[in-house]
Design an enzyme around this catalytic site. Structure first.
Site, PDB file in Angstrom:
ATOM      1  N   CYS A 130       0.817  -1.221   0.000  1.00 43.66           N
ATOM      2  CA  CYS A 130       0.000   0.000   0.000  1.00 43.66           C
ATOM      3  C   CYS A 130       0.847   1.267   0.000  1.00 43.66           C
ATOM      4  CB  CYS A 130      -0.905   0.016   1.217  1.00 43.66           C
ATOM      5  SG  CYS A 130      -2.176  -1.234   1.163  1.00 43.66           S
TER       6      CYS A 130
ATOM      7  N   ASN B 170      -0.503  -1.363  -7.062  1.00 43.57           N
ATOM      8  CA  ASN B 170      -0.477  -2.399  -6.024  1.00 43.57           C
ATOM      9  C   ASN B 170      -1.854  -3.023  -5.943  1.00 43.57           C
ATOM     10  OD1 ASN B 170       0.391  -3.968  -3.764  1.00 43.57           O
ATOM     11  ND2 ASN B 170      -0.644  -2.521  -2.440  1.00 43.57           N
ATOM     12  N   GLU B 171      -2.622  -2.705  -4.927  1.00 45.02           N
ATOM     13  CA  GLU B 171      -3.973  -3.288  -4.857  1.00 45.02           C
ATOM     14  C   GLU B 171      -4.960  -2.289  -5.456  1.00 45.02           C
ATOM     15  OE1 GLU B 171      -4.533  -4.439  -0.783  1.00 45.02           O
ATOM     16  OE2 GLU B 171      -3.727  -6.445  -1.150  1.00 45.02           O
TER      17      GLU B 171
END
Ligand code: AHR
Length: 661
Positions: free
Chosen positions: A246, A377-378
């Site tokens: 994150c 990333n996410e």
């Protein structure tokens, strides 16, 4: 490192002929089912849980440049009798936007007065007797009229000195200069502090006040904590993913990770708040910042040191969708894409290129051999796909050899995942990054997840995973054997399907026991100790025994993915001509397992066993018992290539068998 017993016990224990009607595990090393990528088992590094500052970055001074939100956080001033303005925080914003603040000390040398500043370190400072400590700072004097001296001291909690030096930097009026000094500690202490006491007369400005131990990884000045890095090196990871996580996304776009701001002279690397500072209300970390003393150059160097391929993940123009969810408009995405292109040049470009030249200036003229890059990333949703397409087009056109890794979001199933999985595969990204933070049961029931997965197109990168047990235990004790055993069982499924899943990494990697935000974590540290969790032992066992190709293994004609609580995979290492069988027994009972090695001949009659096992699923490695769950090796003699293995309750074993060449 903590292998309690790596004992070799030889005995005639396991070999007898298979009873009639027994259901053997049949392994056929001659039937190759998948190639195993040399990068298969890697590590995921993020500055979470005090992973970098206060973790692998060995800097002992917290807030060395006074750029934390509260400029004196981590420092305690002594100014007796009190004199207003004796130590002040100054700001030269216009002259130095990256590192504007510094400290001005004005000493008057009045008999009996005390003027000092003490740094508390990152949850204290671990000091070792007879070890050298290297101090440095930037300084300038107001004028030539000064004889100011600084007494540098490591002190214990009672203020008793643990070694130090008295220094008097040469007069440097109105010009920032660097001063260095070293001294040796006279005693060991877990919770030391660092004090600077000022005597004499005059004014001195200070910035970048730094203290490093001599014993960093590879003894590099300003380097990393060697004991932590050693645990990574011991795994021989195939890749290192960095810097997250994150942290790549940031709380908002301002707070995102920008690699260009993390290279070059450390005093020019602009500090930002670490997003984990404010992420969890129940785990506040107000003193958590990213100084970037550990930046992209150092990550690449670390990858090279431990023989891992570098795998940087870059912001895709989106901040964390759980937080601000800020987006860069598509017509303003170019600088983000340029960052990705420039990163490839920084890593691989020759020394005549703009960014290759910067790498060389930092001491690494040879390329770092970057072959893959993660975008986002996410991140999820059509906004992500749209941005990813723009990145992909630019990267493929300039660097067709670079493999692209794309996010499939936060969950390995559901509508969000399905949408991304389809979109990414349609774009033919090289790798789809799947994350699973799930309960142990999920890992057990998903050991066959990839057995029927599509074999064509994009490959899977199991980029972040960890079994989260229901245990009420916190910190390192949450990394219990139940979690690790379920991961071991699940990973047999990755190994069996190594043609689909070509890279895997547990997450997060490090956690400081006094500074974590997230658990479980692979490796736990305090300032003096480093412990590999049971999950670390599982990861390491896979990484050190990955083989070159998976081979056929079955029971009753079926893959072993949970029936009778058994999970198994097998690989051959063509370099050593060894067969490596991994078996997890997640039941509470011993299982007698006939094993039949078909199709090939064994070299000799020895089966090497490496066993991870504990009768208590809640058992964990801890600072008191770091070796509670560690591999135990034994060698067992066998009469033939049909033998019986007694799988202990709650056990994971590696059986190593030499094959005839
Ligand atoms: O590993 C901890 C966090 O889990 C990572 O930062 C993020 O990618 C995931 O949600």
């Amino acid at each position: 490192m903590h292998n309690r017993l790596v004992q070799i016990v030889t005995g005639l224990l396991c070999c007898f002929s298979v009873p009639l009607m027994a259901q053997p595990i049949v392994v056929n090393p001659a039937i190759k089912t998948a190639s195993i990528s040399p990068n298969m088992w890697g590590v995921f590094f993020e500055d979470i849980n005090m992973g970098a500052d206060g973790g692998i970055y060995a800097e002992m001074i917290k807030n060395r440049s006074f750029e934390f939100q509260k400029p004196l956080m981590g420092w305690k001033l002594d100014n007796k009798p009190f004199r207003e303005g004796a130590i002040t925080v100054q700001n030269r914003q216009q002259a130095n936007t990256n590192n504007p603040r510094f400290i001005r000390v004005q000493a008057t040398d009045v008999a009996g007065s005390v003027l000092s500043m003490t740094n508390e370190g990152f949850r204290g400072m671990a000091v070792k007797k007879d070890l050298r400590y290297d101090f440095s700072c930037l300084y300038q004097h107001a004028d030539n009229q000064t004889d100011i001296r600084m007494q540098l001291e490591l002190i214990d909690t009672l203020g008793k000195t643990l070694g130090g030096a008295i220094i008097q930097p040469a007069v440097s009026a109105g010009k920032w200069s660097k001063f260095t000094a070293s001294f040796t500690a006279t005693a060991t202490n877990a919770k030391a502090k660092f004090r600077i006491t000022f005597t004499g007369r005059g004014s001195i400005d200070l910035d970048m006040i730094s203290l490093f131990p001599e014993d960093t990884w590879k003894k590099r000045p300003g380097g990393m904590r060697a004991d932590m890095i050693q645990l990574l090196a011991d795994m021989k990871p195939g890749f290192i993913r960095f810097p997250g996580g994150c942290i790549v996304e940031g709380f908002d776009l301002n707070n995102r990770y920008q690699w260009k701001k993390t290279i070059g002279p450390i005093e020019e690397r602009q500090l930002i708040m670490n997003r984990w500072n404010v992420e969890f209300a129940h785990r506040p970390a107000p003193d958590y910042f990213q100084t970037f003393g550990l930046g992209f150059f150092e990550y690449f160097q670390l990858a090279e040191d431990i023989g891992a391929k570098p795998l940087p993940i870059l912001n895709c123009g989106m901040a964390c969708q759980f937080n601000s969810a800020e987006l860069v408009p598509m017509d303003q995405l170019d600088p983000y894409i340029q960052d990705a292109l420039d990163l490839v040049e920084f890593a691989n470009g020759d020394t005549n290129t703009v960014w290759g030249k910067k790498r060389a200036a930092m001491g690494h003229a040879a390329p770092f051999n970057l072959t893959m890059i993660g975008i986002g990333n996410e991140n999820w949703g059509p906004q992500y796909v749209e941005r990813l397409q723009a990145f992909t087009k630019a990267i493929r056109s300039k660097y067709p050899g670079i493999q692209i890794i794309a996010s499939s979001g936060t969950d390995p199933l559901g509508e969000r995942f399905d949408f991304l999985n389809q979109s990414l595969r349609a774009m033919q990204v090289d790798f789809v990054d799947e994350h699973y933070y799930r309960k142990p049961d999920w890992f057990l029931s998903n050991a066959s997840r990839y057995d029927a997965y599509t074999r064509n197109g994009s490959k899977v990168f199991a980029g972040e995973y960890a079994a989260h047990s229901d245990s009420k235990q916190t910190a390192e004790k949450r990394n219990n054997w139940q979690a690790a055993l379920s991961e071991a069982a699940f990973l047999t499924g990755l190994e069996r399907n190594a043609d689909v899943v070509q890279m895997a990494s547990y997450a997060p990697l490090f956690a400081h026991v006094e500074g974590w935000q997230w658990n479980p974590d692979l490796i736990w540290v305090n300032n003096q100790q480093v412990i590999g969790s049971a999950s670390y032992q599982v990861q390491k066992l896979y990484a050190l025994n990955k083989g070159t190709h998976a081979v056929a293994i079955s029971r009753n004609g079926a893959v072993m993915a949970g029936k009778d609580s058994l999970y198994a995979s097998a690989v051959v290492d063509a370099n050593t001509q060894e067969l490596l069988i991994k078996i997890a027994n997640v039941s509470a009972t011993t299982q007698t397992l006939p094993i039949d090695i078909a199709g090939v001949k064994m070299q000799g009659k020895v089966v090497q066993q490496t066993l991870l096992q504990h009768p208590d699923l809640m058992a964990a490695n801890s600072f008191d018992q770091p070796d509670n769950i560690v591999p135990v090796q034994t060698a067992v003699l066998c009469k033939s290539k049909t033998f019986t293995y007694e799988a202990k309750p709650y056990s994971f074993v590696l059986l190593r068998i030499a094959l005839k060449k």
